[in-house]
Design a protein around this motif. Sequence first.
Motif, short mmCIF file in Angstrom:
data_model
loop_
_atom_site.label_atom_id
_atom_site.label_comp_id
_atom_site.label_asym_id
_atom_site.label_seq_id
_atom_site.Cartn_x
_atom_site.Cartn_y
_atom_site.Cartn_z
N GLU A 92 27.00 -4.01 15.82
CA GLU A 92 27.62 -4.52 16.97
C GLU A 92 28.22 -3.53 17.93
O GLU A 92 28.14 -3.55 19.10
N GLY A 95 25.38 -2.48 19.65
CA GLY A 95 24.75 -3.24 20.58
C GLY A 95 23.47 -3.74 20.13
O GLY A 95 22.56 -4.01 20.75
N GLN A 97 20.84 -5.59 17.39
CA GLN A 97 20.70 -7.07 16.69
C GLN A 97 19.60 -6.78 15.82
O GLN A 97 18.62 -5.89 15.66
N SER A 106 16.26 -17.35 18.64
CA SER A 106 16.86 -17.28 20.18
C SER A 106 18.48 -17.71 20.26
O SER A 106 19.19 -17.06 20.93
N ASN A 109 20.32 -14.61 18.89
CA ASN A 109 20.42 -13.47 20.02
C ASN A 109 21.24 -13.79 21.08
O ASN A 109 22.02 -13.16 21.84
N ALA A 110 21.05 -15.03 21.65
CA ALA A 110 21.91 -15.63 22.74
C ALA A 110 23.34 -15.56 22.44
O ALA A 110 23.99 -14.98 23.35
N ALA A 112 24.80 -13.45 20.52
CA ALA A 112 25.28 -11.91 20.56
C ALA A 112 25.65 -11.52 21.84
O ALA A 112 26.12 -10.75 22.09
N ASP A 113 24.36 -11.83 22.64
CA ASP A 113 24.60 -11.60 24.42
C ASP A 113 25.84 -11.94 24.66
O ASP A 113 26.45 -11.33 25.65
N GLU A 114 25.98 -13.31 24.39
CA GLU A 114 27.27 -14.00 25.00
C GLU A 114 28.50 -12.97 24.60
O GLU A 114 29.32 -12.94 25.24
N ARG A 116 28.84 -10.08 23.62
CA ARG A 116 28.99 -8.74 24.29
C ARG A 116 29.55 -9.00 25.74
O ARG A 116 30.32 -8.10 26.08
N GLN A 117 28.91 -10.10 26.39
CA GLN A 117 29.48 -10.24 27.87
C GLN A 117 30.93 -10.60 27.72
O GLN A 117 31.80 -10.01 28.77
#
Length: 620
Positions: A92, A95, A97, A106, A109-110, A112-114, A116-117
């Motif tokens: 983490e 960054g 995955q 999906s 991964n979504a 995880a992206d969220e 980070r944002q």
Amino acid sequence: MVSLDQFNDLKERVRQAIDIVDLVGSYLQLRREGRGYKAICPWHDDARPSLQVNPERQSWKCWPCDVGGDIFSFTMKFENVDFPESLRMLAERAGIQPEPRRGGDSQSNARADEKRQMLAAMAWAEQQYHACLMESREAEPARRYLDDRGLTDQSLSLYRLGFAPDSWDWLLNRARGTSFTPAILEKVNLVTNRPNGSGYFDRFRGRVLFSIRDPQSRPIAIGGRILPGDTEPSAAKYINSAETPLFSKSSTLYGLDLAREAIGKQKNVIVTEGYTDCIIARQFGFHNVVAVLGTALGEKHLPVLKRFTESITLLLDGDTAGQKRTNEILEMFVAHQIDLRILTLPNQLDPCDYLLEHGAAALQLLLDGAVDALDHKIRQITARLGSARQSHDANQGLEEMLATLAKAPRHNSLGETASRVREQQMLVRLAREFAVPEQTLRDRIAALRAAPTAPRFRATENHLQVEQAPLPPLHTWDCELLETLLLEPESVLLAAETIGAADLVSQPGRQLFETMRALSADGVTPDFDRLMLEFDDPRMKNLLVEIDQQSRDKGGAEPALRLRQLLARYSRRRGEQESLAHVAHLKKDPLNVSSEARLTLQQLIEQQRSRQGIMSPKDG
């Protein structure tokens, strides 16, 4: 499920992405020394920096503690987590995955992206609010208030305090032109939807802001205090961020990222009830202090704190509410077998005011006298009863105390002697205080524990790392062989033609040699970096660092020559052992051995004498 190859690939990608100097430096203050770095070791009373960080080998080692390894074992040790959790935390951080899993790839991964944002948005907002407090004319009333409370500029910077101007869209306006859209800011509860659905407005307005961080010092939430004299009568004094994927109020502790090192060294944490209490305590030299977030210390806080210590001192305001909260959490601590001590301040003062009025020495005296939570409860009950030890109220008080003691889990191992001794001491005191036979109390506790309807706290599962026994030391020959093979990893198969893992004396040495041989057989060079990925056990990582550093410190003869000499030594020793075993077998029953066996026996004896430099009778 992630396959073994995917798991190993993830470890390699994380290892390559994170530099050991950056990682250790985010926890400890490093100083350059030669080609490496040193830091004060947090795990022993380190008078001078003894924790070494080697950027070339991407390793670390503290020789006095005999601990070391790579980025994974450092995270395991410092965070007190197991290997999978350390891998998750470091992935983490980098960054990275894992490889997609079957079903729901999906979505994973979504998410995880969220996340980070959201973390990026919180870090950006913290900076905006902090700069406003320190530089803006609008924040002058906030700076005066904090100065009146005794907070220094150094503390404001260390804890990243901020200020939100009394505007509906101050943060929204600053976010324009950045990647932080209103939708992202809403997810982290920095802005709120307007009731009519026509847009957003800032959640925090006209407040001093306390940045709430996770143990890795990442901003995850905000606590806001309204300034004194605010004209809005319905405004709450304190508001916190709502629950988000980043933040859970019931498991987060304010200031833990700054206190964790001191907690580990002092093996104790002081828990207060307010942001300012925590900050002022640090200003007065108490660095092991954290604060709860507008709620009582609860069960979800315990796994977090137990990563650093099992000794907690609860520092409560000296008001009635503080006394009530003590009773509410006592049973939970008894069930978890945590050393909880309670200090209620006199004159209804909170820790901030007490320190400002009386100073650090006075508070330290009180902390030194903080009583065990069970003893605290006995004092409360007996004080409430006065001299009436035979009344109905006394019986209720005694039953209340026994019910609390009964919630402590029963243990059969010798390792729980301390908890049994504590219970025995409590029973002796209760028997004396209430003039009841000790055996009667013991029988009542047994009955309470046996009752199926008795309310019980159950210890929650967590990923605390189990302290493992140290590895047995390497035999001198094994250590020398492994040192040489680390310098000459291409020669492992050559060595394996002469000796096997069974020829090594020590179990860790056998395990390491066999791992090197298996990697070589698969066409993989078993060098230091590759071997560090093979082992998840921090003890084996520490051993590898030790062997690697010793081999480089020794220098000396060419590794290839050293290896030939070592292999010859192992071969001679194996031959001697086989000879001695054969001799011992034949000597068991010398009368029944055949002439051939007697000849073999005589040859073996002669060989042994020759090795030992003893002349045979016929040579004399």
